[in-house]
Design a protein around this motif. Structure first.
Motif: not given
Length: 167
Positions: A53-76
């Protein structure tokens, strides 16, 4: 081997250690009314079951999710940067050549296109949110990161989540 004669039946049909095909050997025993027996061997094949058979080919991310800090209005309120390294694997080994990286416009998040580089088979994607105030809605921002290898597109998903002050 001597009772079933499978090895001799297989070798007579062309089987060898260099031919990675699977053969099927059927032993049929006929018994007549007097108790006399006769044996017949039938070898089917080759089939494709024994091919490598053939080897599996797959894409791996070292950071799949992150967060961005915003104020109460959603502004960075301060500039923020996020880096994702995407590595394509074939089996257990990283693919080091023949990779096409995505275009920056295809993976834009909230109007920001990333800086993308490719080195040694690793696609580095760097988002820099520097415009103050950039406003984020109260939702998850997802982007499918496509990498092309051997004419096939492999994708992995990155998610950016705004974290509101006071929430």
């Amino acid at each position: 081997d001597s009772a079933w004669k499978t090895w001799s039946a297989l070798s007579n049909s062309g089987y060898s250690s260099t031919l990675p095909y699977l053969y099927r050997c059927i032993r049929t025993v006929y018994v007549d009314g007097s108790g006399n027996t006769s044996v017949e061997y039938v070898v089917d094949g080759p089939t494709v079951w024994g091919q490598s058979g053939s080897d599996a080919v797959y894409l791996d991310l070292d950071n799949q999710m992150d967060s961005i800090v915003v104020n109460s209005s959603g502004a960075m309120e301060t500039p923020q940067t996020f880096t994702i390294n995407a590595t394509l694997y074939k089996g257990a080994s990283p693919v080091t050549g023949g990779i096409t990286r995505p275009s920056a416009s295809s993976i834009e998040i909230n109007g920001v296109q990333p800086n993308i580089s490719l080195s040694g088979g690793v696609v580095t994607i760097k988002y820099t949110f520097s415009t103050i105030p950039t406003v984020f809605e109260d939702k998850h921002y997802t982007v499918n990161i496509p990498v092309v290898y051997g004419g096939v597109t492999y994708q992995a998903t990155f998610t950016l989540v705004p974290v509101r002050a006071g929430a």
